[in-house]
Design an enzyme around this catalytic site. Structure first.
Site, PDB file in Angstrom:
ATOM      1  CG  ASP A   1      16.923 -47.384 -81.264  1.00 46.01           C
ATOM      2  OD1 ASP A   1      16.667 -48.090 -82.257  1.00 46.01           O
ATOM      3  OD2 ASP A   1      18.030 -47.392 -80.699  1.00 46.01           O
TER       4      ASP A   1
ATOM      5  CG  PHE B   1       8.934 -58.670 -81.731  1.00 47.11           C
ATOM      6  CD1 PHE B   1       7.992 -58.085 -80.913  1.00 47.11           C
ATOM      7  CD2 PHE B   1      10.084 -57.952 -82.040  1.00 47.11           C
ATOM      8  CE1 PHE B   1       8.179 -56.796 -80.412  1.00 47.11           C
ATOM      9  CE2 PHE B   1      10.276 -56.658 -81.553  1.00 47.11           C
ATOM     10  CZ  PHE B   1       9.326 -56.085 -80.734  1.00 47.11           C
TER      11      PHE B   1
HETATM   12  P1  IMP Z   1      15.026 -51.303 -83.328  1.00 49.65           P
HETATM   13  O1  IMP Z   1      14.050 -51.547 -84.425  1.00 49.65           O
HETATM   14  O2  IMP Z   1      16.347 -50.754 -83.786  1.00 49.65           O
HETATM   15  O3  IMP Z   1      14.432 -50.522 -82.194  1.00 49.65           O
HETATM   16  O4  IMP Z   1      15.392 -52.767 -82.815  1.00 49.65           O
HETATM   17  C1  IMP Z   1      15.002 -53.221 -81.604  1.00 49.65           C
HETATM   18  C2  IMP Z   1      15.403 -54.685 -81.447  1.00 49.65           C
HETATM   19  O5  IMP Z   1      15.427 -54.951 -80.039  1.00 49.65           O
HETATM   20  C3  IMP Z   1      14.365 -55.636 -82.042  1.00 49.65           C
HETATM   21  O6  IMP Z   1      14.686 -56.030 -83.331  1.00 49.65           O
HETATM   22  C4  IMP Z   1      14.428 -56.807 -81.059  1.00 49.65           C
HETATM   23  O7  IMP Z   1      15.490 -57.660 -81.396  1.00 49.65           O
HETATM   24  C5  IMP Z   1      14.735 -56.126 -79.739  1.00 49.65           C
HETATM   25  N1  IMP Z   1      13.466 -55.757 -79.045  1.00 49.65           N
HETATM   26  C6  IMP Z   1      12.951 -54.511 -78.861  1.00 49.65           C
HETATM   27  N2  IMP Z   1      11.767 -54.564 -78.222  1.00 49.65           N
HETATM   28  C7  IMP Z   1      11.527 -55.877 -78.017  1.00 49.65           C
HETATM   29  C8  IMP Z   1      10.434 -56.574 -77.422  1.00 49.65           C
HETATM   30  O8  IMP Z   1       9.410 -56.008 -76.979  1.00 49.65           O
HETATM   31  N3  IMP Z   1      10.552 -57.903 -77.374  1.00 49.65           N
HETATM   32  C9  IMP Z   1      11.640 -58.580 -77.868  1.00 49.65           C
HETATM   33  N4  IMP Z   1      12.664 -57.990 -78.465  1.00 49.65           N
HETATM   34  C10 IMP Z   1      12.614 -56.639 -78.529  1.00 49.65           C
END
Ligand code: IMP
Length: 199
Positions: free
Chosen positions: A70, A148
């Site tokens: 996460d 991204f």
């Molecule tokens: P998760 O899938 O709930 O962990 O969502 C993490 C969210 O944080 C992603 O959809 C991105 O919006 C943001 N995020 C996490 N890691 C990155 C990264 O390496 N670059 C840019 N955004 C990130």
């Protein structure tokens, strides 16, 4: 060869993990390899709780050693928002970036950090979690096409380019995800003989 499941259906994250794990003697599956599995909604209040929930559910479904992450962006001047709500902060990446930039208008403190917590689950149990952090600053307008999420507005500490202006190899050397994964790999190296025996 040991099959390990990266419990994500996010193709960008999975490609980062595949590149980071390239030299390891493991076969990496993503949730796209298990179309029958639907993860439940994230209900945790911390990165650690959410990563653990994702890893455990996917481990129970796949019966394989599984890791999940996460991650998100914490912005100091916004009381660490969007944090665990990073993926839910708007309808798409452009919308989320626009919201962050609007909320930061007029604020002089642009410091922020990306955080990633990786949870490893084996045999229906979360055995360990690992945190990686990358400090940086938020710029005024998006720059770059790579990566991204919030990459186009995040300049990592010690750099002048955004994550989105760096190659994936460059980002993968310093990112929060790479740092958390390195800690997890150090741990797995000690445990790998156990995995080989059991799976
Ligand atoms: P998760 O899938 O709930 O962990 O969502 C993490 C969210 O944080 C992603 O959809 C991105 O919006 C943001 N995020 C996490 N890691 C990155 C990264 O390496 N670059 C840019 N955004 C990130």
């Amino acid at each position: 060869m040991t099959v390990i499941v990266a419990a994500t259906a996010n193709a960008h994250k999975f490609e980062e993990y595949r590149a980071l794990l390239g030299s390891q003697d493991v076969e990496l599956h993503s949730l796209l390899d298990y179309p029958g599995f639907t993860p439940s909604e994230e209900t945790g209040k911390t990165f650690k709780e959410n990563a653990s929930q994702k890893a455990l559910e996917a481990c129970n479904y796949t019966d394989r050693p599984t890791f999940a992450d996460d991650s998100g962006l914490e912005i100091t001047a916004l009381d660490n928002a969007p944090g665990i709500y990073s993926a839910r902060y708007g309808k798409d990446d452009a919308d989320r970036i626009g919201r962050v930039l609007r909320e930061l208008e007029g604020k002089s403190d642009r410091s922020a950090r990306f955080v990633c917590v990786i949870a490893i689950a084996i045999n229906g149990e979360v055995i360990e979690t690992f945190e990686g952090v990358m400090e940086g600053t938020i710029i005024d307008a998006p720059r770059g096409e790579n990566g991204f999420g919030y990459d186009p507005i995040f300049v990592p500490k010690g750099e002048t380019r955004t994550f989105a202006e760096m190659s994936s190899e460059e980002k993968n050397k310093i990112s929060h995800r790479a740092r958390a994964l390195q800690k997890a790999l150090d741990f797995i190296e000690d445990e790998m003989s156990v995995l080989d025996d059991e799976f």
